[in-house]
Design a protein around this motif. Sequence first.
Motif, mmCIF file in Angstrom:
data_model
loop_
_atom_site.group_PDB
_atom_site.id
_atom_site.type_symbol
_atom_site.label_atom_id
_atom_site.label_comp_id
_atom_site.label_asym_id
_atom_site.label_seq_id
_atom_site.Cartn_x
_atom_site.Cartn_y
_atom_site.Cartn_z
ATOM 1 N N TRP A 147 5.468 30.963 -17.610
ATOM 2 C CA TRP A 147 4.228 30.282 -17.220
ATOM 3 C C TRP A 147 3.037 30.747 -18.050
ATOM 4 C CZ3 TRP A 147 4.680 31.145 -11.192
ATOM 5 C CH2 TRP A 147 5.827 30.476 -10.737
ATOM 6 N N MET A 148 3.176 31.891 -18.698
ATOM 7 C CA MET A 148 2.071 32.474 -19.455
ATOM 8 C C MET A 148 2.616 33.042 -20.748
ATOM 9 S SD MET A 148 -0.493 35.595 -18.315
ATOM 10 C CE MET A 148 -1.349 34.612 -17.083
ATOM 11 N N ASN A 185 -11.372 26.556 -8.277
ATOM 12 C CA ASN A 185 -11.512 25.421 -9.185
ATOM 13 C C ASN A 185 -11.856 25.889 -10.596
ATOM 14 O OD1 ASN A 185 -10.962 23.485 -7.261
ATOM 15 N ND2 ASN A 185 -13.115 23.118 -6.744
ATOM 16 N N GLY A 186 -12.724 26.904 -10.697
ATOM 17 C CA GLY A 186 -13.086 27.418 -12.010
ATOM 18 C C GLY A 186 -11.893 28.001 -12.738
ATOM 19 N N LEU A 187 -11.077 28.781 -12.018
ATOM 20 C CA LEU A 187 -9.880 29.343 -12.630
ATOM 21 C C LEU A 187 -8.899 28.235 -13.016
ATOM 22 C CD1 LEU A 187 -9.271 32.481 -10.390
ATOM 23 C CD2 LEU A 187 -9.807 32.475 -12.819
ATOM 24 N N ARG A 188 -8.791 27.235 -12.145
ATOM 25 C CA ARG A 188 -7.874 26.134 -12.449
ATOM 26 C C ARG A 188 -8.321 25.415 -13.719
ATOM 27 N NH1 ARG A 188 -8.273 23.778 -7.817
ATOM 28 N NH2 ARG A 188 -6.722 25.154 -6.866
ATOM 29 N N GLY A 189 -9.635 25.237 -13.869
ATOM 30 C CA GLY A 189 -10.144 24.595 -15.074
ATOM 31 C C GLY A 189 -9.860 25.417 -16.320
ATOM 32 N N LEU A 190 -10.073 26.732 -16.234
ATOM 33 C CA LEU A 190 -9.789 27.594 -17.379
ATOM 34 C C LEU A 190 -8.307 27.605 -17.724
ATOM 35 C CD1 LEU A 190 -12.101 30.623 -16.539
ATOM 36 C CD2 LEU A 190 -12.409 28.964 -18.390
ATOM 37 N N MET A 191 -7.456 27.492 -16.703
ATOM 38 C CA MET A 191 -6.014 27.515 -16.934
ATOM 39 C C MET A 191 -5.528 26.254 -17.651
ATOM 40 S SD MET A 191 -5.090 29.133 -13.204
ATOM 41 C CE MET A 191 -3.460 28.404 -13.085
ATOM 42 N N THR A 192 -6.343 25.195 -17.612
ATOM 43 C CA THR A 192 -5.934 23.949 -18.278
ATOM 44 C C THR A 192 -6.555 23.821 -19.665
ATOM 45 O OG1 THR A 192 -7.786 22.716 -17.282
ATOM 46 C CG2 THR A 192 -5.707 22.752 -16.065
#
Length: 201
Positions: A147-148, A185-192
């Motif tokens: 995943w990473m 949400n911020g982390l989810r955005g950075l992850m994409t």
Amino acid sequence: MARVSQEHLEARRRQILDGAARVFARDGFHGASMQDVLRESGLSAGAVYRYFPSKEAMITALATEVLGAVRAAFEPIAAAERPNLPDDIVHALDRIWSTLPYAPALLPHVWTETLRNEELSTVLQQGLGALLDLWEGLVAGYQRNGWMRDDIPPRDVARTLLACAQGFMLQRIIFGEADVTVLANGLRGLMTLRQPESVEG
């Protein structure tokens, strides 16, 4: 003379720490005096000093309890068979916030006190180190599952997650109630985030 029960001793210790936490959160460690703690706890100097010889000892005890509560909140997540992603992990901050043994306003006082209190600094480093160990294990799980990317040290990612958690808690203290979904949400955005392909001229 009748022996004092362990329950009574623990209740008295709790009474002292609860009073000290309210005073420290309101006035700061150095703005508060032992007399303030005595008044808030409703106990005599002799009763308080029996458990804690100084304000510093109270501060260390408070920090130890808070760190224990934080670690306990994340241990089930770390032990889960299927690792949670970072944007899910941060939702545990809500549980921590609602179950902290003391007022959240105490946290920044603890952090700044480590600059002058070597014993407290050691306690904080050990407590946060244990939390980083949990998160490092999670990140290693992400890498094992593909995943990473595996060329990033898991400890570095764990430190970044800790910085996000500490920063968000500080924002809540400064700005008031803030939905942890904002951080998720911020982390989810950075992850994409994807690096754009270079465009050849």
